[in-house]
Design an enzyme around this catalytic site. Structure first.
Site, PDB file in Angstrom:
ATOM      1  CG  HIS A  60     140.372 160.851  79.994  1.00 33.25           C
ATOM      2  ND1 HIS A  60     139.231 161.594  80.398  1.00 33.25           N
ATOM      3  CD2 HIS A  60     139.645 159.949  78.978  1.00 33.25           C
ATOM      4  CE1 HIS A  60     138.163 161.465  79.684  1.00 33.25           C
ATOM      5  NE2 HIS A  60     138.249 160.455  78.978  1.00 33.25           N
ATOM      6  CG  ASP A  75     139.605 154.629  72.961  1.00 35.79           C
ATOM      7  OD1 ASP A  75     139.300 155.962  73.412  1.00 35.79           O
ATOM      8  OD2 ASP A  75     138.660 154.252  72.636  1.00 35.79           O
TER       9      ASP A  75
END
Ligand code: SDX
Length: 391
Positions: A270, A327
């Site tokens: 991320h 996700d």
């Protein structure tokens, strides 16, 4: 050489972007919406409550919630001409291609929303978008599979109405289980907003020029589609299917470390979180609940769990501070609900619309707001004479 530019997400002369909507502490893995933790909201609030607080700044009272829910419910229908708009697409068009086109086309149906100078006008278009995205997303799916569009129903909750528009067919009613409805609503909440991510920054930059809200959200949909961003949930499930079994995980872990191999662990890493994405934690718990309640035994969940265990204990991923993100598990839940992989990013766009439009509204409400103008560090040629050629 290519121009290098630093992105000025606030689009203000100071180069900073002020917002009161969402707070992220990437090192601690903290995510707050209007001061409320994502864990509390996922457990005790529903998606429309989160929508209300993102747009208005405070959690709704019982009365405010009832009025907001009634307003959203009564704006879920799209203009009948939208049906014809779909007819121009190929049946096998990617749903995100159709969503990007139809959201932008809403500008042509709501001319009264093109004047965005007053807060109540901006909120009216925000409500319309929150209300109509589920209808448009379900239409993309129905058009893809060649089934008739299903009209929204006012007697269903936001999540149940969406699922009904997705899966109901004229021949038989779609039975919505509480577990699936709750999981769908929670997935919407977990994707509602995330500060200045790529697609939200895209919406802010588009909105800073005074573009109408539907065009701005279409720009957000376009940015979210990328596999490094919202397209990761679809890419993650495809990756788990490619890995196929637990014994093939080490091979893919090594590929993910190989700088010469473009393969990346989808659903991992991320820009901000250098700790566990708190949404992934909630998503993992929800994944186990939904699969248990639906009595679904998906081997991909075993692959995902083992992949997570191995990666979290691998020195490379530890050193790079790579953890599962929002996700990583969402696709397994969506697949258990019966949603096909190519619809995953549309679900993300549906849920993120309220975050996008809340940032758009907040930006336009700030006094002295200026058009965005990302600056750059020029690394090209210095001035030089041009020589004409014989044409
Ligand atoms: C979302 O911004 C947001 O908030 C986005 C989002 C939201 O809610 O809006 O949270 C939603 O987009 C989540 C991210 C979904 N994307 C994926 O899961 C795709 C896979 N992830 C990678 O593409 C990547 O992690 C990014 C794009 C998410 C972040 O990339 P960065 O900024 O390069 O990550 P980094 O700087 O922390 O990377 C550190 C290192 C780099 O190597 P070095 O240059 O240091 O040698 O780790 C490597 C990266 O190459 N790396 C990975 C990796 N992610 C980063 N290596 C293998 N697998 C990965 N998934």
């Amino acid at each position: 050489g290519a121009g290098y530019f630093t992105f000025d997400p606030g689009f203000m002369a100071t180069g900073s972007c002020e917002s009161q909507i969402t707070f992220i502490d990437g090192d601690k893995g903290v995510l707050l919406h209007r001061g409320y933790s994502i864990e509390d909201l996922a457990r005790d609030a529903d998606y429309l409550e989160v929508c209300y607080m993102l747009l208005h700044g405070e959690a709704p009272t019982t009365e405010q919630y009832a009025e907001f829910k009634n307003t959203i419910t009564r704006h879920t229908l799209v203009h009948d001409q939208v049906n014809n708009f779909f007819r121009g697409f190929r049946r096998d068009a990617h749903p995100m291609a159709m969503l990007c086109g139809t959201v932008g086309a809403l500008s042509s149906f709501y001319h009264d929303d093109l004047d965005i100078s007053e807060a109540d006008q901006r909120l009216r278009s925000a409500y319309r978008l929150v209300a109509k995205m589920p209808t448009l997303v379900a239409m993309c799916y129905k058009y893809n599979i060649g089934q008739p569009f299903v009209y929204p129903r006012n007697d269903l909750s936001y999540a149940a109405n969406f699922l009904n528009m997705m899966f109901s067919v004229p021949a038989e009613k779609y039975q919505i289980s509480d577990a699936v409805e709750r999981a769908m609503d929670r997935i919407f909440t977990l994707h509602a907003d995330h500060e200045q991510n790529a697609s939200t920054s895209t919406v802010r930059l588009a909105g800073s020029s005074g573009a109408n809200p539907y065009a701005c959200i279409a720009a957000g949909v376009a940015s979210l589609w990328g596999p490094a961003h919202g397209g990761a949930n679809e890419a993650c499930l495809n990756m788990l299917e490619e890995i196929g079994s637990v014994d093939r995980i080490p091979e893919f872990i090594e590929r993910a470390k190989d700088k010469n191999d473009p393969f990346r662990l989808m659903g991992f890493g991320h820009r901000v979180y250098k700790n566990y994405d708190p949404r992934a934690t909630v998503m993992r718990e929800s994944c186990h609940e939904v699969l248990a309640e639906l009595k679904v035994n998906d081997p991909l969940l075993d692959v995902a769990m083992e992949l997570e265990r191995i990666a979290l204990n691998d020195p490379y991923f530890k050193e790079k501070k790579l953890f599962p993100n929002v996700d990583f598990y969402s696709g397994i839940i969506l697949k258990a609900i019966g949603i096909p992989t190519n619809m995953f990013t549309c679900i993300f766009a549906l849920a993120r619309t309220v975050g996008w439009i809340s940032h758009w509204h907040e930006m336009l409400s700030q006094p002295g707001q200026k058009i965005g103008r990302p600056r750059q560090l020029y690394t090209g040629h210095t001035q030089r004479p041009f020589s004409k050629i014989n044409k």
